[in-house]
Each structure stands twice: as structure tokens, then as C-alpha cells.
Design an enzyme around this catalytic site. Sequence first.
Site, PDB file in Angstrom:
ATOM      1  N   TYR A 289       0.865  -1.183   0.000  1.00  0.00           N
ATOM      2  CA  TYR A 289       0.000   0.000   0.000  1.00  0.00           C
ATOM      3  C   TYR A 289       0.891   1.219   0.000  1.00  0.00           C
ATOM      4  O   TYR A 289       1.835   1.314   0.794  1.00  0.00           O
ATOM      5  CB  TYR A 289      -0.897   0.000   1.242  1.00  0.00           C
ATOM      6  CG  TYR A 289      -1.730   1.256   1.408  1.00  0.00           C
ATOM      7  CD1 TYR A 289      -1.452   2.161   2.434  1.00  0.00           C
ATOM      8  CD2 TYR A 289      -2.796   1.533   0.555  1.00  0.00           C
ATOM      9  CE1 TYR A 289      -2.219   3.314   2.605  1.00  0.00           C
ATOM     10  CE2 TYR A 289      -3.577   2.681   0.715  1.00  0.00           C
ATOM     11  CZ  TYR A 289      -3.277   3.569   1.739  1.00  0.00           C
ATOM     12  OH  TYR A 289      -4.047   4.704   1.897  1.00  0.00           O
TER      13      TYR A 289
ATOM     14  N   ASP B  31       9.380   2.723  -1.007  1.00  0.00           N
ATOM     15  CA  ASP B  31       8.391   3.425  -0.181  1.00  0.00           C
ATOM     16  C   ASP B  31       8.697   3.070   1.280  1.00  0.00           C
ATOM     17  O   ASP B  31       8.303   2.012   1.762  1.00  0.00           O
ATOM     18  CB  ASP B  31       6.977   2.993  -0.579  1.00  0.00           C
ATOM     19  CG  ASP B  31       5.941   3.604   0.353  1.00  0.00           C
ATOM     20  OD1 ASP B  31       4.733   3.411   0.109  1.00  0.00           O
ATOM     21  OD2 ASP B  31       6.325   4.254   1.336  1.00  0.00           O
TER      22      ASP B  31
ATOM     23  N   LYS C  17       5.271   9.573   8.373  1.00  0.00           N
ATOM     24  CA  LYS C  17       5.116   9.058   9.741  1.00  0.00           C
ATOM     25  C   LYS C  17       6.178   9.592  10.722  1.00  0.00           C
ATOM     26  O   LYS C  17       6.106  10.714  11.176  1.00  0.00           O
ATOM     27  CB  LYS C  17       5.091   7.525   9.700  1.00  0.00           C
ATOM     28  CG  LYS C  17       3.854   6.989   8.920  1.00  0.00           C
ATOM     29  CD  LYS C  17       3.807   5.501   8.875  1.00  0.00           C
ATOM     30  CE  LYS C  17       2.765   5.008   7.904  1.00  0.00           C
ATOM     31  NZ  LYS C  17       1.433   4.821   8.462  1.00  0.00           N
TER      32      LYS C  17
HETATM   33  P1  KE4 Z   1      -0.443   8.497   4.431  1.00  0.00           P
HETATM   34  O1  KE4 Z   1      -0.981   9.163   3.180  1.00  0.00           O
HETATM   35  O2  KE4 Z   1      -1.505   7.717   5.183  1.00  0.00           O
HETATM   36  O3  KE4 Z   1       0.375   9.448   5.321  1.00  0.00           O
HETATM   37  O4  KE4 Z   1       0.679   7.429   3.971  1.00  0.00           O
HETATM   38  C1  KE4 Z   1       0.295   6.468   3.011  1.00  0.00           C
HETATM   39  C2  KE4 Z   1       1.247   5.288   3.091  1.00  0.00           C
HETATM   40  C3  KE4 Z   1       2.242   5.165   2.131  1.00  0.00           C
HETATM   41  N1  KE4 Z   1       3.121   4.140   2.163  1.00  0.00           N
HETATM   42  C4  KE4 Z   1       3.064   3.211   3.153  1.00  0.00           C
HETATM   43  C5  KE4 Z   1       4.059   2.092   3.154  1.00  0.00           C
HETATM   44  C6  KE4 Z   1       2.078   3.305   4.165  1.00  0.00           C
HETATM   45  O5  KE4 Z   1       2.032   2.350   5.138  1.00  0.00           O
HETATM   46  C7  KE4 Z   1       1.162   4.357   4.145  1.00  0.00           C
HETATM   47  C8  KE4 Z   1       0.063   4.501   5.171  1.00  0.00           C
HETATM   48  N2  KE4 Z   1      -0.010   3.471   6.146  1.00  0.00           N
HETATM   49  C9  KE4 Z   1      -1.323   3.219   6.718  1.00  0.00           C
HETATM   50  C10 KE4 Z   1      -1.208   2.008   7.652  1.00  0.00           C
HETATM   51  N3  KE4 Z   1      -1.263   0.807   6.936  1.00  0.00           N
HETATM   52  C11 KE4 Z   1      -1.845   4.422   7.421  1.00  0.00           C
HETATM   53  C12 KE4 Z   1      -3.086   4.179   8.250  1.00  0.00           C
HETATM   54  C13 KE4 Z   1      -4.328   4.655   7.567  1.00  0.00           C
HETATM   55  O6  KE4 Z   1      -4.434   4.526   6.339  1.00  0.00           O
HETATM   56  O7  KE4 Z   1      -5.202   5.149   8.314  1.00  0.00           O
END
Ligand code: KE4
Length: 430
Positions: free
Chosen positions: A147, A242, A270
Amino acid sequence: MSRLIHKKSTALFNKAKRIIPGGVNSPVRAFRAVGGNPIFIESAKGSKIYDVDGNAYIDYVLSWGPMILGHSHPAVVRALQKACEKGTSYGAPTPLEVELAGMIRRAYPSMEIVRMVNSGTEATMSAIRVARGFTGRDKVIKFEGCYHGHADGLLVKAGSGAATFGVPDSPGVPKDYAKNTITLPYNDLKAVKNVLEKNAKDIACIILEPVVGNIGCVLPKPGFLEGLRRLTKKYEVILIFDEVMTGFRVSYGGAQKAYRIKPDMTCLGKVIGGGLPVGAYGGRQDIMKMVSPDGPVYQAGTLSGNPLAMTAGIETLKIISKPATYKQLMLKSQALEEALKDAARRAGIKTKFYRAGSMFCTYFTDTEVVDYATAKKADAQKFAQFFGKMLDRGINLAPSQFEAGFMSLAHSGSDINKTARAAYETFKEI
Ligand code: KE4
């Protein structure tokens, strides 16, 4: 039946569902994968979060990774208070973003040039646009289960001809977007080789989570990352790591340091915002020279590099950049792994526990989990039961079998012991 009272959370959730999609501002928070209603949080301190009904939990979600120091770390709170008094956003460059970019470059030497954005989604979306602009090619390879945020071109699952066209994984994603995304099985180097041999001239980049944190916690097979690096060099395809989740988590220098692979571009998020909205992308100077205003690839953001997120990120990295401190985080993570494995063994339940640095996951399965297909074989129902009973025992885990858990510097030995006792009792019950 929960032993804890959730009256206020339930009332809030019923109200929230009337005015916010699903009652939440991000889908995974709605507990759809584990059942029951989400708890609404009132406050957090150290390793604990406290819900609106006054229940306390040892927290292993840590805002999905950012709270590596634990919640409300005094140094971060004090620095943010001071920063707020100086103004919260200027829409102009500040010394803080230069300082944080420098800290990131020192930790990730592959990121010769760094652009701050406001989320991991923006980081990956922008990195892919730059890779396409630099190569003049349109197609992107990603891996099933990885993801990278919710940008249209990445909400794509493997199409019928899996190694050719992607198909939208969400309504609203135009087929034309999806067809430029090729989705392959993670850890399958042969599949990557086959696609590059046939289509390299159309492929701008390969993007992956070097350790996959979005199907639980799945490690790269020996040689997989090295193979990707070799193939992308051979076909002049941009390799994007990523590290939004793995950054500062698998090691201080991320998965690229732990596995000694130098990607062409990296995405972060993060931890570098210490709990405030943040993302960053960067990489080779010749590639990043494409980014506006230096180059023709446009990318912008009102709050990019904002002083509050920069402040929280700087204070966080200042603390975890000390090797002795970082070692503490690894030792805590190892202690939790040993305690949870021992609890499962004593309870006589088959689980697979995977950990990469301070991110981890327990699968209810007795087969090795190496990709999305094998992760899906895990008993998600059993995980849902485990989740609910652990929550009832004051342990807050990620509300899905396909998510990772995180350790913080604030978690104590007694937190770990309490978690292991709760896990043993729960393993015995399910
Ligand atoms: P954000 O747009 O949520 O800041 O980051 C997206 C993203 C990109 N790449 C990786 C590897 C990620 O894990 C994420 C976001 N992680 C999720 C948890 N699996 C955030 C939690 C959520 O979507 O509420």
C-alpha cells in the site's frame, strides 16, 4: 461481551457515523476487519492511550508508526509549544525544513535531494510523477498487498493478465489510470524479470515497500531486493523504496540501510513528522532536478515543510538518532517478540510472528507468510477474536490481520510482560 465500558465511545461513534463517512477519517480505524465499534481516544502519554470512557491501553498502533518516542514526549511537546508561539505556518521557507532535510539526508544518503510534503500518499504520488517525467515512460510496477497511499494510480489490483494491465481497486479510479500500473506478487523476482524483458521501454519505475507493513509484516526473501536493484539498473527503471512505514523503523536508516540497497528514490512519512502531518520524497540529484521550480515536473503544497511538523520531526529524530537510544528500541522490540512467541508456544496455538526492527505482526497460520496470497491464508477471524480480547485486556493492537504493530521507546518491561500475559490468556481462549 466486553468487560470494559465503552458507553461514551459508542455514543460518539453513532453521532460520528451521521456526519463522517463510516464515522472515521480513515477506513482502517472503523474496526470493520475485527468487528465491534472503535474506541474514541481522549488522550495519550508514553506507551498508553486513554479512551473517552477512561479505559487505558498499552498502545502498539502508535498512530500507525509515527509515535516512535511514545505519545506526548516532553521534548516534542515543549518544542511544539515554543514553535506555536512563533506562528504555525508561513507559506515561506524556514530554517526548520533545511534542518530536517539535512537530518534525513544524513540518515538516507541515497536521498541527495529531499522535498517535504504532507502525507505518505503525496510522497509516493509525487515520486512516481517525477520518475515518469525523468524517464518519459508511463507504466509503474507495484506489488500485490503493498500500500502506497490512496493516489488513483496506486489503487490498482492485478488485472486479468496480471503481468500486463492493472484494473481499478476502487470505484472512481479511471481504467485509463489503472492500465499503467502492473501489479506483481511480492518476492517474485521471476515475474519482475519477465515483465521487464518484455516491457522495460514503457516502465518508468518499480515502487515497493522493502518490508511490507500493509499485509501485516512480510520480509523480503534473500536476494529479492538485490535482484530488483540489479534488474532496474539493467533496464534503467527507477527503483523507488516506499519507506513511509519502514523508515526509521526497520533501522534508523530504514530498510535500505538494513538490507544495504541503494534505491534511486525514497518516500518517507510518519516518524519524520513526530505525529504531525508529513511526508517526504527524494533521491538521486539528476532525478530530483526534474522537480519544480528547478525542473518541469510540478508538485506543490500549502503546508509542505510547515514549522510544526518540522519541529516535531526534528525533535523526534534528535532523540532516536543516538545509537544507544536506538538500540533500546530494538531491544524492546526483540523482548516483545520473544514474549509473544513464548506465550503462543505455551498456549499451544500455531502463529507466525514476523518482525523487522520495531515493526511486527502475528499471523494465525502455520505456513510461512511471504506475500499477499500466503498472508490471506491466515485466519483473519481468529485474529479478530484475538484483537477484541486483547483490547478488553487493555492492549491496543492494529485492528486488522493485514496491518503491522509498532514498538516505542516509552514501552516498559512491565508493559511487555502485561502484553505477554494478556496474549497467553487470550491464546488459551480462542
Ligand atoms: P499516508 O498518506 O496515510 O500518510 O501514507 C500512506 C502510506 C504510504 N506508504 C506506506 C508504506 C504506508 O504504510 C502508508 C500509510 N499506512 C497506513 C497504515 N497501513 C496508514 C493508516 C491509515 O491509512 O489510516
